[in-house]
Structure formats: C-alpha cells, structure tokens
Design a protein around this motif. Structure first.
Motif, short mmCIF file in Angstrom:
data_model
loop_
_atom_site.label_atom_id
_atom_site.label_comp_id
_atom_site.label_asym_id
_atom_site.label_seq_id
_atom_site.Cartn_x
_atom_site.Cartn_y
_atom_site.Cartn_z
N ASP A 258 0.82 -1.21 0.00
CA ASP A 258 0.00 0.00 0.00
C ASP A 258 0.86 1.25 0.00
O ASP A 258 0.48 2.28 -0.58
CB ASP A 258 -0.97 0.00 1.19
N GLN B 30 1.92 1.74 -3.52
CA GLN B 30 0.80 2.21 -4.34
C GLN B 30 0.62 3.73 -4.19
O GLN B 30 0.37 4.44 -5.16
CB GLN B 30 -0.48 1.49 -3.94
N HIS C 59 -12.30 -0.43 -11.18
CA HIS C 59 -11.35 -0.19 -10.09
C HIS C 59 -11.26 -1.42 -9.19
O HIS C 59 -10.19 -1.78 -8.71
CB HIS C 59 -11.79 1.02 -9.27
N ASP C 60 -12.41 -2.08 -8.95
CA ASP C 60 -12.44 -3.31 -8.15
C ASP C 60 -12.34 -4.50 -9.08
O ASP C 60 -13.33 -4.92 -9.69
CB ASP C 60 -13.72 -3.37 -7.31
N ARG D 165 -3.69 -10.12 1.63
CA ARG D 165 -3.60 -9.15 0.54
C ARG D 165 -4.67 -9.42 -0.51
O ARG D 165 -4.97 -10.58 -0.81
CB ARG D 165 -2.21 -9.28 -0.08
N PRO D 166 -5.27 -8.38 -1.10
CA PRO D 166 -6.23 -8.60 -2.19
C PRO D 166 -5.58 -9.40 -3.33
O PRO D 166 -4.42 -9.17 -3.65
CB PRO D 166 -6.59 -7.19 -2.65
N CYS E 255 -6.52 -9.38 -6.63
CA CYS E 255 -6.40 -8.45 -7.75
C CYS E 255 -6.58 -7.02 -7.23
O CYS E 255 -7.51 -6.76 -6.46
CB CYS E 255 -7.46 -8.72 -8.80
N ARG E 256 -5.73 -6.15 -7.69
CA ARG E 256 -5.87 -4.76 -7.29
C ARG E 256 -5.38 -3.86 -8.42
O ARG E 256 -4.31 -4.09 -8.98
CB ARG E 256 -5.07 -4.47 -6.03
N CYS F 96 -3.65 -0.69 -9.74
CA CYS F 96 -2.64 0.24 -9.24
C CYS F 96 -2.38 1.27 -10.34
O CYS F 96 -1.98 0.92 -11.45
CB CYS F 96 -1.37 -0.53 -8.90
N GLY G 175 -1.66 -6.28 -6.40
CA GLY G 175 -2.21 -7.35 -5.58
C GLY G 175 -1.37 -8.61 -5.63
O GLY G 175 -0.31 -8.66 -6.27
#
Length: 225
Positions: free
Chosen positions: A78, A81, A139-140, A166-167, A169-170, A172, A184
């Motif tokens: 994070d 990011q 975004h999600d 941790r997610p 998929c993310r 960035c 992610g």
C-alpha cells in the motif's frame, strides 16, 4: 477522528526530498542498508539514519537486523501504491524534470512496482487480461472462472493467494502510463513466475528487461501479439 492531521503528518514525511528518494529506492521491493539508502538519497549516513528513524516510526518502513547491518524495506504494497500515485500526480501536473535519459525510457517500458509489473507492459498486460475475460471489473478487479483456469495453468497457486490477507487483484495507477496496471497478490505472482521462466530479468534499480523468449511468451499469453 478527523483524517486531516494524519494526512498532513504523512505528507510532511513524504515531502522531504531525501526521504522521498529513500522511499523511491525501496520501490523495487528489495531491503537496503542505511549506507545504500544514504547513497540513493544523496545524504550522509548519519542524516539517512535520522530520516529512516522517522519513516520507521510512522510505519512506512520495516527494519530487520542481519549480521552487522540493518535492512530497511517498505512496510507493505500500500505504501508503494501511494508513491506510484504521487509520481503520476507529479507527472500530470508538470512537477518533474524536463530532461530525460535512457533510464527513463526503460522505466516507462517495464519496471517493478514493489513486487509486480508496471509501466507500458504492465498496463498492456492488465488490458489484455480484461479483453480476454481473465479479469473483470474497473477499479475493483476480480478473477473470472476463465481467469482461474488460465492462471492456474500459468503456474500460480491461487488457493495460496486467496488465503493471504492481501487482495488477489488490485488496480494500481501507473505513474507513467496514467492507466492502471495489475497489483495485488496476483500481480506479484505473475511477475515472480515470469522471472522464474526467464521471460524477464531484473536490471539496475527498478528496471525490468524482457528476453526475446519472454516478449513472445508474454504477448501470446495476454493476447498482445
């Protein structure tokens, strides 16, 4: 509790050029010593130690001792990011130097963003995965059933990723492309697998270089040919 003072305190830490250089040097996910970070920041070891103490106290870094040295790394993806987003903001608002060199072009093409692929190839990979129906969302982001089969065949242990905090998929936001690349746990897993396959090698700093075999395999896998 109001967020303003918290944001202001973090912004003050990031606003110092030496501390910003220290954090940027750690954007490739490696752990570095005080002397290495002092060189990256262009300050003395004593000054770097003071900056590192402040960043550590703010939980932006973690430190571990090994032998005679203390090694520092970003406290999590994070932090990377946020730094990537700030770089994009600086690029968009013109708060960057005008002159560029070969390193800039290499960073824009492919680089490490903490532990996943960023730059032109990173954005292209996410776009290809979306077009092929491997990932869905804006975004999600989320894996599709087709994506689960694909990435399992690619060599990624999805059940292990899903057990982590941790997610998977993310999105960035990429500072040079101003579009999202894939972060992610999945983004990290893809880059690790490509390095193991020798599709990609890590060069100086954050630069990633694709081999000839890697370009062919990467483009075929994500429909970029």
């Amino acid at each position: 509790m109001k967020d303003g003072p918290v944001i202001a305190s973090v912004a003050a830490l990031l606003g110092d050029p030496a501390r910003a250089n220290i954090l940027t040097a750690l954007m490739d996910g490696r752990a570095l010593t005080v002397s290495e970070l002092a060189e990256a920041a262009g300050v003395t070891i004593q000054t770097a130690s003071g900056h590192l103490s402040k960043l550590d106290a703010a939980n932006l870094l973690t430190a571990e001792k090994q032998g005679r040295h203390r090694y520092f790394r970003l406290s999590g993806p994070d932090v990377a990011q946020v730094l990537e987003a700030l770089m994009g903001l600086a690029q968009r608002t013109g708060a960057t130097r005008v002159r560029t060199g070969p390193k800039d072009a290499a960073l824009r093409s492919a680089r490490v963003c903490y532990d996943h692929l960023a730059g032109e190839r990173g954005v292209a990979m996410l776009n290809g995965a979306l077009r092929r129906g491997l990932i869905e969302g804006g975004h999600d982001l989320a894996l599709t059933d087709k994506g689960r089969v694909f990435f399992a065949d690619f060599g990624i242990d999805l059940s292990r990723l899903e057990r982590g905090r941790r997610p998977v998929c993310r999105a960035c936001l990429d500072w040079s492309e101003r579009h999202s690349h894939l972060g992610g746990a999945l983004g990290a897993g893809i880059l690790s697998t490509m390095i193991d396959r020798k599709w990609v090698r890590r060069d100086a700093g954050r630069v990633l270089t694709f081999t000839c075999e890697g370009v062919e395999g990467f483009e075929a896998a994500f429909g970029l040919s």
